[in-house]
Design a protein around this motif. Structure first.
Motif, PDB file in Angstrom:
ATOM      1  N   ALA A 294      50.070 -17.361 -16.625  1.00 58.32           N
ATOM      2  CA  ALA A 294      51.010 -16.691 -16.317  1.00 58.32           C
ATOM      3  C   ALA A 294      51.791 -17.179 -14.853  1.00 58.32           C
ATOM      4  N   CYS A 295      51.729 -17.671 -13.670  1.00 58.82           N
ATOM      5  CA  CYS A 295      52.194 -18.132 -12.471  1.00 58.82           C
ATOM      6  C   CYS A 295      53.368 -18.525 -12.458  1.00 58.82           C
ATOM      7  N   GLY A 296      53.607 -19.711 -13.537  1.00 60.50           N
ATOM      8  CA  GLY A 296      54.798 -20.202 -13.043  1.00 60.50           C
ATOM      9  C   GLY A 296      54.633 -20.931 -13.174  1.00 60.50           C
ATOM     10  N   GLU A 297      54.062 -21.742 -12.315  1.00 63.77           N
ATOM     11  CA  GLU A 297      54.720 -23.097 -11.501  1.00 63.77           C
ATOM     12  C   GLU A 297      55.389 -24.551 -12.239  1.00 63.77           C
ATOM     13  N   CYS A 298      53.963 -24.369 -13.829  1.00 66.54           N
ATOM     14  CA  CYS A 298      54.681 -25.316 -14.452  1.00 66.54           C
ATOM     15  C   CYS A 298      56.177 -24.945 -14.921  1.00 66.54           C
ATOM     16  N   VAL A 299      56.397 -23.494 -15.480  1.00 71.13           N
ATOM     17  CA  VAL A 299      58.063 -23.642 -15.842  1.00 71.13           C
ATOM     18  C   VAL A 299      59.023 -23.904 -14.499  1.00 71.13           C
ATOM     19  N   GLY A 300      58.404 -23.441 -13.414  1.00 67.39           N
ATOM     20  CA  GLY A 300      60.095 -24.250 -12.603  1.00 67.39           C
ATOM     21  C   GLY A 300      60.430 -25.674 -12.303  1.00 67.39           C
ATOM     22  N   VAL A 301      58.874 -26.502 -12.550  1.00 72.36           N
ATOM     23  CA  VAL A 301      59.119 -27.740 -12.755  1.00 72.36           C
ATOM     24  C   VAL A 301      59.906 -29.077 -14.024  1.00 72.36           C
ATOM     25  N   CYS A 302      59.082 -27.670 -15.068  1.00 73.43           N
ATOM     26  CA  CYS A 302      59.531 -28.974 -16.763  1.00 73.43           C
ATOM     27  C   CYS A 302      61.031 -29.478 -16.349  1.00 73.43           C
ATOM     28  N   PRO A 303      61.257 -30.057 -16.750  1.00 74.54           N
ATOM     29  CA  PRO A 303      62.474 -31.199 -16.251  1.00 74.54           C
ATOM     30  C   PRO A 303      63.086 -30.968 -17.778  1.00 74.54           C
ATOM     31  N   VAL A 304      62.848 -30.485 -18.481  1.00 78.67           N
ATOM     32  CA  VAL A 304      63.623 -30.087 -19.787  1.00 78.67           C
ATOM     33  C   VAL A 304      63.279 -28.802 -20.587  1.00 78.67           C
ATOM     34  N   ARG A 821      38.702  -6.501 -13.529  1.00 76.01           N
ATOM     35  CA  ARG A 821      40.059  -5.282 -14.520  1.00 76.01           C
ATOM     36  C   ARG A 821      41.489  -6.174 -15.126  1.00 76.01           C
ATOM     37  N   CYS A 822      41.984  -7.473 -13.992  1.00 78.78           N
ATOM     38  CA  CYS A 822      42.952  -7.784 -14.910  1.00 78.78           C
ATOM     39  C   CYS A 822      42.851  -8.256 -16.317  1.00 78.78           C
ATOM     40  N   LEU A 823      44.527  -7.622 -16.945  1.00 76.08           N
ATOM     41  CA  LEU A 823      44.205  -7.832 -18.449  1.00 76.08           C
ATOM     42  C   LEU A 823      44.694  -9.391 -18.526  1.00 76.08           C
ATOM     43  N   ASP A 824      44.791  -9.923 -17.519  1.00 73.79           N
ATOM     44  CA  ASP A 824      45.417 -11.562 -17.518  1.00 73.79           C
ATOM     45  C   ASP A 824      46.656 -11.575 -18.878  1.00 73.79           C
ATOM     46  N   CYS A 825      47.297 -10.593 -18.755  1.00 72.69           N
ATOM     47  CA  CYS A 825      48.275 -10.015 -20.072  1.00 72.69           C
ATOM     48  C   CYS A 825      49.203 -11.563 -20.201  1.00 72.69           C
ATOM     49  N   GLY A 826      49.741 -11.877 -18.906  1.00 71.14           N
ATOM     50  CA  GLY A 826      51.169 -13.720 -19.643  1.00 71.14           C
ATOM     51  C   GLY A 826      50.362 -14.670 -19.600  1.00 71.14           C
ATOM     52  N   ALA A 827      51.345 -15.592 -20.104  1.00 73.79           N
ATOM     53  CA  ALA A 827      50.747 -16.670 -20.566  1.00 73.79           C
ATOM     54  C   ALA A 827      51.889 -18.239 -20.705  1.00 73.79           C
ATOM     55  N   THR A 828      51.806 -19.216 -20.210  1.00 79.72           N
ATOM     56  CA  THR A 828      52.461 -19.939 -20.278  1.00 79.72           C
ATOM     57  C   THR A 828      52.742 -20.530 -21.587  1.00 79.72           C
ATOM     58  N   TYR A 829      54.296 -20.382 -22.367  1.00 80.38           N
ATOM     59  CA  TYR A 829      54.066 -21.735 -23.652  1.00 80.38           C
ATOM     60  C   TYR A 829      55.142 -22.682 -23.602  1.00 80.38           C
TER      61      TYR A 829
END
Length: 918
Positions: A294-304, A821-829
């Motif tokens: 869930a770093c969000g890099e993909c969200v920022g560049v998605c054109p749609v 220890r990080c739970l990796d709680c976020g993800a991209t959909y």
């Protein structure tokens, strides 16, 4: 009055007839785009051209009954205007017509002189898309749209089923002539003042016959194949996607456009009309949830806006998500289904929320992402990810308030992740490198920008402007850089070498610094404008201490805490003796008290209005102060300062009963009868900070709030002066460095848009609106308790005698353990329907968590074969819509609820019949 010959030409290119439903009329964009640039005589010649059937001037002259020389002249004028295409075929110039899009609309807009002279050209291009978009919903199946997304090639390299026509390299390797032009879509947006910040220059590549036409008519410059590949690479690095002309048949095209979703008029079919099949490639993006952080890099560049952040932890009560059932191909698709505000309403997060660490961080740093990279030993990549949003991780690793840790999901299991310690370790690796990370310049714009104030906000703004290739000069009143980082925070908390090391990166990026210059005194904003500076970012901070307004505060031996810290940090010879009283309960007051112990104070007492629980200082800093034998006296406020012979001798204090009223507003109430007097040789007042504007605002339209902060647009940071933006403490009031840093980046974004012609300050801009998921609904009892790593204990008895930062940094082994220890709680959909399969997300992902998968197998359709396919699709669509309506009606009739209602009605009817029989 309408010109008939222009109407005839518009109908000819449109392949429509007068008197029919589709007839082009004077108010239509097809007419408006031709009207200012085509004379009646030119139209007479153009009416003799044919769609994609090249003819010589001699052939056309015979058809229009004009002399050959005159016809040649008019044909060339049509070619220059963009209303005719021309190529040299067998040594002879031949001319023909194209379709409107991709075709004459782009050609006409790409005439720079005409589009500037006649803004209606740009508007007509935009209006044409708005006219045709609704007409095409649901009838263009995958592969049949006139423009089509083509994946970034590296995104499909591992796909064994990929076809050659899906590879950008095919089109560049199979042609020998190339040109690069401005983007016609962004040109149109720019003319309308609706640019999105993605600029138009050198964006679209033509090849073959299109390149010849563009080069000869001055629409583009010729480039080599290598340069064409470089244009493609730069576009990908800047988050753009590729689309190709799709009317030439399988494996054929004449141009590659490097598009952004916020300005491309072709992509509007997907973004606004949600008619995504018309544009999509054969691929869709799929996320490997286990790898995603869930770093969000993909969200920022998605054109749609197909990608959004969500979560991957399990819920106690599962949240149902309604499945998409309505599509353009099976539903009546009117304005109620569109997204007209797609350029301003992008969402970063799904409705159910995402990881709280990224949400709570003022700069929305990808915390989960850099923790994962650190766990893999990829420290440089982790640093790069942090610096996407925060240029100063080494600084923030030492002084950040750790808002991310305060909401960490792990804290609901045991203890929060030591996020700041991990960040500090990552930054430390870079500080110790011979070759440090210096970001690559994205552009080379060169406009002169002035930043006023070299504190965290000003430096952040300068950093991001420099990356975009702007010529930035930072003006600083003091002789030292760093603002409060250097002059307001003691070295035992933030070593000045760390601050200077971070600033050195800005110098390597080309930022120029001018110290000892007070803008508004030695030089004015107007003077700087005359020197060619095109925009300004004000970030002078709250650099002065605030007085209390009590008796005796002007006596000798009374100083503001900010003034005291500045003198110490500048290396002035400051020596204190005897008892020192510090008034205030915030982080600055703690710094003042701890600094006082290091410059000779025999005893330091702090007095603050708030209770221990209410103190604004961070708990960690309070504990450090107590460990250095500083006494903190809560719920006491100054009544007056006692003075003898002009010098302070003590402070009379009064008991504070409450600090805040029922509305949580600061409104202290005192018991005037309960007072006490403490002896003091020095009083240091740290009960707030103030801004000194000097002459900076003189003769300007800028305005201030009652608390002396500057009035700005809260989204764009623009002040009352159009070319002046402001951020940091002068906008928010005294705040944390990370808040100022975040505003500095936003200021840089606004300034970039302001100085570039025709760009909007808001359109297509990330609003950075995040919200966290509901932690109360998570299943967390399955996780083992793992102790949080801690740095070695500092000997505070030794620490209070030194200005060195004696705090330790994690070892690499501790970083490995803590990151686990990080739970990796976020993800991209990813919404698979919205996804166009461009692949921009895949090259942004550092975790191999998002890939393109081939879902369709559709090649392009040549223009001459498209019409029967569209007619067939229209008939099928009508059938689907009718069938769906019938199904919906039948389902509604026989639903369980309706069955019960039906039985109830039949029972009541039978009862009434029985009664009537009786």
């Amino acid at each position: 009055m309408a010109r008939e010959k222009i109407l005839d030409l518009a109908n000819k290119i449109s392949r429509t007839k007068k008197g029919t439903k589709l007839e082009i009329k004077p108010e239509h964009p097809e007419y408006m785009v031709l009207e200012p640039i085509v004379t009646d005589e030119m139209a007479e010649v153009a009416l003799c051209l044919e769609l994609r059937k090249p003819k010589s001037a001699e052939e056309i002259a015979a058809l229009c009954s004009k002399p050959v020389d005159k016809t040649k002249k008019l044909l060339w004028e049509l070619a220059i205007a963009g209303v005719a295409c021309v190529n040299k075929i067998d040594g002879v110039d031949k001319y023909w017509n194209e379709i409107w899009v991709p075709g004459h609309m782009e050609f006409i807009v790409n005439n720079k002189k005409n589009v500037k002279k006649y803004p209606q050209i740009a508007k007509a291009f935009d209006d044409y898309g708005k006219k045709r978009g609704p007409m095409g919903v649901g009838i263009f199946t995958v592969g049949t749209g006139v423009m089509r997304v083509i994946p970034i090639e590296t995104a499909i390299e591992g796909e064994s089923r990929r076809a050659s026509y899906e590879e950008v390299s095919k089109y560049l390797n199979e042609n020998n002539l190339f040109s690069v032009s401005d983007c016609s879509c962004r040109t149109s947006r720019e003319v309308a003042g609706e640019g999105c910040g993605h600029l138009k220059e050198d964006m679209c590549i033509q090849f073959g016959s299109a390149a010849e036409y563009y080069i000869r008519t001055g629409r583009a410059r010729e480039i080599t194949r290598e340069e064409a590949f470089a244009v493609i690479k730069k576009a990908e690095e800047n988050g753009l996607m590729h689309s190709i002309t799709n009317t030439d048949g399988p494996g054929e095209a004449h141009a590659i456009c490097n598009c952004c979703g916020c300005s491309c008029l072709a992509l509007r079919n997907a973004s606004m009309y949600l008619n995504n099949d018309m544009m999509r490639s054969n691929y869709t993006a799929q996320v490997d949830e286990e790898k995603c952080v869930a770093c969000g890099e993909c969200v920022g560049v998605c054109p749609v806006n197909a990608s959004k952040l969500g979560k991957k932890l399990c819920d106690k009560t599962p949240i149902s998500v309604e499945e998409r059932k309505d599509f353009p191909h099976n539903t009546e698709w009117g304005p109620d289904k569109w997204n007209p505000d797609y350029r301003t309403n992008r969402e970063n997060v799904v409705d159910t929320g995402t990881s709280p660490c990224k949400t709570e961080c003022p700069a929305n740093i990808s915390v989960q992402g850099y923790i994962k990279l650190a766990s893999q030993g990829k420290y440089k990549e982790a640093l790069e990810l942090i610096k996407n949003d925060n240029p100063f991780p080494a600084v923030c690793g030492r002084i950040c308030p750790s808002k991310c840790e305060s909401v960490c999901t792990r804290s609901d299991v045991d203890d929060p992740i030591a996020i700041d310690e991990i960040k500090k370790f990552i930054a430390e690796q870079d500080l110790n490198e011979v070759n440090r990370f210096v970001p690559k310049l994205r552009h080379e714009y060169g406009n002169k920008i002035a930043v006023i104030g070299a504190g965290p906000s000003g430096l952040s703004c300068a950093y991001y402007l420099a990356i975009d290739g702007y010529k930035v000069t930072v003006f600083e009143k003091q002789n030292a850089l760093g603002g409060m980082l250097t002059l307001g925070i003691p070295s035992f908390r933030l070593d000045k070498d760390v601050v200077n090391s971070e600033i050195n990166i800005l110098k390597e990026l080309g930022v120029e610094f001018k110290t000892g210059v007070e803008v508004g005194k030695e030089i004015s904003l107007e003077d700087l404008r005359s020197q060619g500076y095109e925009a300004f970012y004000l970030a002078i901070g709250f650099q002065a201490g605030k007085k209390l307004g009590v008796e005796g505060e002007d006596a000798e031996g009374v100083f503001t805490g900010v003034e005291f810290l500045r003198d110490v940090n500048l290396g002035n010879d400051i020596k204190l003796e005897g008892n020192v009283v510090v008034i205030g309960g915030g982080n600055v007051a703690i710094d003042v008290a701890r600094t006082a112990t290091r410059v000779g104070a025999s005893k330091v007492d702090m007095f603050c209005l708030e209770s221990r629980k209410q103190m604004p200082a961070l708990e960690e800093e309070v504990e450090e102060a107590l460990s250095e034998d500083i006494e903190i006296n809560n719920s006491w406020g100054p009544k007056r300062i006692l003075v003898e012979n002009g010098r302070v001798v003590g402070v009379e204090l009064k008991k504070c009963i409450s600090v805040f009223d029922q509305d949580e507003k600061f409104n202290p109430v005192f018991d005037e009868n309960e007072t006490k007097i403490v002896k003091a040789n020095v009083v240091l007042i740290s009960a707030g900070q103030a801004v000194v504007w000097g002459g900076l605002l003189n003769d300007t339209k800028m305005e201030l709030h009652s608390n002396k902060t500057i009035k700005v647009d809260l989204f764009t940071l623009q002040t009352g002066e159009a070319d002046v933006f402001a951020g940091g403490d002068i906008m928010t009031g005294p705040n944390f460095a990370i808040n100022a840093i975040a505003l500095g980046k936003e200021g840089a974004i606004s300034i970039h848009r302001y100085v570039q012609p025709g760009q909007s300050l808001i359109i297509g801009r990330d609003r950075r609106e995040y919200h966290a998921f509901d932690k109360e609904n998570l299943i967390l009892d399955r996780y083992d308790h793992i102790p949080r790593q801690k740095v070695d204990h500092v000997d505070f008895a030794k620490a209070k005698e030194s200005f060195e930062d004696l705090r330790y940094t994690f070892t690499e082994e501790q970083v490995k353990k803590e990151t686990e220890r990080c739970l990796d709680c976020g993800a991209t959909y990813v919404d698979e329907y919205l996804c166009l399969g461009c692949g921009a997300c895949t090259i942004r992902c550092k975790f191999d968590a998002i890939t393109l998968t081939r879902k369709y197998d559709a090649g392009s359709v040549p223009l001459e074969k498209l019409k029967p396919i569209i007619i067939k699709n229209m008939i099928k669509r009508k059938g689907r819509i009718t069938a769906k309506k019938v199904t919906t009606f039948v389902t509604g009739v026989i639903s369980p609820d309706n069955k019960k209602k039906s039985k109830s009605k039949s029972k009541s009817k039978s009862k009434s019949k029985s009664k009537s029989k009786r």
